[in-house]
Each structure stands twice: as structure tokens, then as C-alpha cells.
Design a protein around this motif. Structure first.
Motif, PDB file in Angstrom:
ATOM      1  N   PRO A  53       0.826  -1.218   0.000  1.00 38.92           N
ATOM      2  CA  PRO A  53       0.000   0.000   0.000  1.00 38.92           C
ATOM      3  C   PRO A  53       0.854   1.259   0.000  1.00 38.92           C
ATOM      4  N   GLY A  54       0.404   2.247  -0.753  1.00 38.28           N
ATOM      5  CA  GLY A  54       1.126   3.499  -0.834  1.00 38.28           C
ATOM      6  C   GLY A  54       2.252   3.506  -1.848  1.00 38.28           C
ATOM      7  N   GLN A  55       2.645   2.301  -2.318  1.00 38.65           N
ATOM      8  CA  GLN A  55       3.697   2.215  -3.336  1.00 38.65           C
ATOM      9  C   GLN A  55       3.147   1.753  -4.677  1.00 38.65           C
ATOM     10  N   LEU A  56       2.261   0.752  -4.637  1.00 39.92           N
ATOM     11  CA  LEU A  56       1.662   0.224  -5.861  1.00 39.92           C
ATOM     12  C   LEU A  56       0.189   0.612  -5.937  1.00 39.92           C
ATOM     13  N   PHE A  57      -0.276   0.934  -7.161  1.00 42.71           N
ATOM     14  CA  PHE A  57      -1.660   1.383  -7.358  1.00 42.71           C
ATOM     15  C   PHE A  57      -2.229   0.690  -8.597  1.00 42.71           C
ATOM     16  N   PRO A  58      -3.413   0.032  -8.465  1.00 41.28           N
ATOM     17  CA  PRO A  58      -3.922  -0.810  -9.541  1.00 41.28           C
ATOM     18  C   PRO A  58      -4.878  -0.120 -10.517  1.00 41.28           C
ATOM     19  N   MET A  59      -4.902  -0.647 -11.722  1.00 40.17           N
ATOM     20  CA  MET A  59      -5.907  -0.301 -12.729  1.00 40.17           C
ATOM     21  C   MET A  59      -6.659  -1.581 -13.107  1.00 40.17           C
ATOM     22  N   ALA A  60      -7.755  -1.418 -13.832  1.00 40.65           N
ATOM     23  CA  ALA A  60      -8.491  -2.575 -14.332  1.00 40.65           C
ATOM     24  C   ALA A  60      -8.970  -2.271 -15.741  1.00 40.65           C
ATOM     25  N   GLY A  61      -8.837  -3.256 -16.619  1.00 44.67           N
ATOM     26  CA  GLY A  61      -9.284  -3.038 -17.987  1.00 44.67           C
ATOM     27  C   GLY A  61      -8.942  -4.211 -18.884  1.00 44.67           C
ATOM     28  N   LEU A  62      -9.460  -4.147 -20.122  1.00 44.67           N
ATOM     29  CA  LEU A  62      -9.210  -5.184 -21.124  1.00 44.67           C
ATOM     30  C   LEU A  62      -8.343  -4.594 -22.235  1.00 44.67           C
ATOM     31  N   HIS A  63      -7.110  -5.092 -22.335  1.00 44.21           N
ATOM     32  CA  HIS A  63      -6.138  -4.654 -23.338  1.00 44.21           C
ATOM     33  C   HIS A  63      -6.627  -5.056 -24.732  1.00 44.21           C
ATOM     34  N   PRO A  64      -6.405  -4.223 -25.747  1.00 42.17           N
ATOM     35  CA  PRO A  64      -6.905  -4.575 -27.084  1.00 42.17           C
ATOM     36  C   PRO A  64      -6.376  -5.889 -27.627  1.00 42.17           C
ATOM     37  N   GLU A  65      -5.134  -6.247 -27.306  1.00 41.77           N
ATOM     38  CA  GLU A  65      -4.597  -7.521 -27.789  1.00 41.77           C
ATOM     39  C   GLU A  65      -5.235  -8.717 -27.104  1.00 41.77           C
ATOM     40  N   GLU A  66      -5.967  -8.466 -26.013  1.00 45.57           N
ATOM     41  CA  GLU A  66      -6.657  -9.552 -25.304  1.00 45.57           C
ATOM     42  C   GLU A  66      -8.129  -9.644 -25.697  1.00 45.57           C
ATOM     43  N   VAL A  67      -8.562  -8.830 -26.634  1.00 45.76           N
ATOM     44  CA  VAL A  67      -9.952  -8.888 -27.101  1.00 45.76           C
ATOM     45  C   VAL A  67     -10.115 -10.104 -28.005  1.00 45.76           C
ATOM     46  N   ARG A  68     -10.940 -11.020 -27.559  1.00 40.64           N
ATOM     47  CA  ARG A  68     -11.218 -12.252 -28.298  1.00 40.64           C
ATOM     48  C   ARG A  68     -12.739 -12.432 -28.404  1.00 40.64           C
ATOM     49  N   ALA A  69     -13.143 -13.618 -28.795  1.00 37.73           N
ATOM     50  CA  ALA A  69     -14.578 -13.885 -28.936  1.00 37.73           C
ATOM     51  C   ALA A  69     -15.317 -13.713 -27.621  1.00 37.73           C
ATOM     52  N   ASP A  70     -14.619 -13.882 -26.490  1.00 39.32           N
ATOM     53  CA  ASP A  70     -15.269 -13.776 -25.177  1.00 39.32           C
ATOM     54  C   ASP A  70     -15.182 -12.379 -24.584  1.00 39.32           C
ATOM     55  N   TRP A  71     -14.930 -11.364 -25.405  1.00 35.87           N
ATOM     56  CA  TRP A  71     -14.640 -10.024 -24.888  1.00 35.87           C
ATOM     57  C   TRP A  71     -15.769  -9.467 -24.027  1.00 35.87           C
ATOM     58  N   GLN A  72     -17.008  -9.781 -24.365  1.00 33.07           N
ATOM     59  CA  GLN A  72     -18.116  -9.241 -23.578  1.00 33.07           C
ATOM     60  C   GLN A  72     -18.163  -9.866 -22.182  1.00 33.07           C
ATOM     61  N   ASP A  73     -17.854 -11.157 -22.088  1.00 28.25           N
ATOM     62  CA  ASP A  73     -17.792 -11.804 -20.771  1.00 28.25           C
ATOM     63  C   ASP A  73     -16.643 -11.219 -19.946  1.00 28.25           C
TER      64      ASP A  73
END
Length: 260
Positions: A53-73
């Protein structure tokens, strides 16, 4: 200094992450932002940030190279991680965007996934961490439709020319992420950036473990090396490293809401 983009949750850091974080602190890098690339890593960077805590800070998301047929799930799973009734632990939506470098197989799906996450940014008032490769025209066209509503973000890993920089700077709440490519011998960035980009629009990044700066090019990148990017920027702009540190940190804190 703040490293605004480092994939420290990767296998490359499995055996020595505590040492990597210690070296970062010793080099003057006080905070490190962790982008995710899918639902699994969105959870992983959160867990890692809670260990430091205080050193690392997270994000959340779907990278374009990881977009596959299951992207909506994938998106439904990621969206469930954002708590709308309390302050979210995530500082941004990322790493998101468009990437047509290797393939356009999921071109339409990439656009749809990116637009969905742009809408999250507006809804949740969280900045975007945007990856764009061989797709700036498409990205700019999409973002212009939401320009007035967007809270801002970072165009990660900028390596373009003056025209491309000016096109991105037209989004006045967005910053350019500058990393190790700046130090490469044939990079035009030391000339391009001072000509059109004020330091008030730049943040530092490594994109660890990728694209290590000189003299570590070809090796595993790590957050301590952001100090080398800072030094090269200072040389390019004719100012001190302390001034680059001060301004880029100020830029980060003006865009991201950080709870230590």
C-alpha cells in the motif's frame, strides 16, 4: 518520481519483486501504477497493490490484444470489480485502447470494447490508460465523440511525430506517457517533444518489463529505470532532473486520485 505504467504482476518479476521495489525506492521512484490486461490481471494487480500500500496502485481493464470472442464476458467480469457505492480501489481504467499492429481479426470487437470502457471512464470518473498502436486515426475519431465528458487520461508509450503529438494534445485533459524509447539512439523524441509538447503534458513510465532504456536496452525493464527517462527528458528540455521530476509528478497527481 512516479512510474505510471509497469506490469510488475508479470512472471518476469515473480522471483525478485521485493528487490525490484527496493531498487525503485532507492532510485527515487515513490509510486508505481499497475495496468491490467484482462479480468484475471485486474484482480492480480489489486491483490499486489494491497501487499504494498502506498507504493503500488492498480488499474483494471481489457487490453486490445486480449480482445477475443469472449470479450463481452471479460468486460462484464471486469466491470463487476468497480464498486459504484464506495470509492473504488482502482485508480484508472487500463490498459485499454486499439492495436492493429499484428492483426485486424477482432477490429470491430476492439472498437466496441474500447468504447465500452471509455463509457466506464465517464460513468466512474476514472482516467483512461490508453494503448494505441497502428490505430491513432480510429482512436481519435472514437474519443472525439466523448471529448467533453471524459475525465482525462494518459496516451501510454507515445513514440510518434510532432503532428501525432499535437493531435493527442488537443484532448486537453490527457497527458503523454514517455518511457525508454526516448533514450534510444535513433529515437526522434528528444527533438519532437520539446518542439510541441510542454512538460506540463508529460508523465514518466517504464512499461516494465518491456522497452528498457539505454544502457539497459534488451534487458528486463524495471521501475528504477524511470530515473534514466527523467534524466534524458531533462537533457532534451534543457532543465534539471529535479524540475522534470517535480512537473511530471504534479501532472500525475492532478489527473489521478491516489489514496495512500
Amino acid at each position: 518520481m512516479i512510474d505510471t505504467h509497469a506490469h510488475l504482476d508479470g512472471e518476469e518479476f515473480r522471483d525478485d519483486l521485493p528487490d525490484v521495489l527496493l531498487r525503485a525506492k532507492e532510485a527515487g521512484i515513490e509510486k508505481i501504477f499497475l495496468p491490467a490486461i484482462d479480468a484475471k490481471t485486474s484482480r492480480g494487480v489489486l491483490a499486489l497493490s494491497r501487499q504494498y500500500p502506498g507504493q503500488l496502485f492498480p488499474m483494471a481493464g481489457l487490453h486490445p490484444e486480449e480482445v477475443r470472442a469472449d470479450w463481452q464476458d471479460q468486460l462484464a467480469d471486469i466491470r463487476s470489480l468497480f464498486q459504484t457505492d464506495v470509492t473504488t480501489p482502482y485508480i484508472a481504467i487500463g490498459e485499454v485502447g486499439l492495436d492493429y499492429y499484428w492483426s485486424r481479426e477482432f477490429e470491430k470487437e476492439q472498437l466496441q470494447a474500447f468504447e465500452r470502457q471509455v463509457e466506464w471512464s465517464i460513468e466512474l470518473r476514472l482516467p483512461l490508460m490508453i494503448h494505441c498502436r497502428k490505430a491513432q486515426n480510429e482512436m481519435v475519431k472514437l474519443l472525439r465523440g466523448y471529448e467533453k465528458e471524459l475525465p482525462g487520461g494518459v496516451f501510454h508509450c507515445f513514440t510518434g511525430n510532432a503532428h501525432e503529438a499535437m493531435e493527442l494534445l488537443a484532448f486537453d485533459r490527457f497527458l503523454l506517457g514517455i518511457g525508454g524509447v526516448l533514450t534510444f539512439k535513433k529515437s526522434p523524441l528528444p527533438e519532437v517533444l520539446p518542439s510541441v509538447v510542454p512538460l506540463s503534458r508529460i508523465v514518466l513510465e517504464t512499461d516494465s518489463p518491456y522497452m528498457a532504456p539505454v544502457p539497459h536496452r534488451g534487458q528486463r525493464n524495471e521501475s528504477a529505470f524511470v530515473a534514466l527517462v527523467c534524466q534524458r527528458l531533462a537533457e532534451a528540455y534543457g532543465v534539471t532532473s529535479d524540475e522534470v521530476d517535480r512537473l511530471t509528478t504534479q501532472n500525475v497527481l492532478g489527473l489521478f486520485s491516489l489514496a495512500d
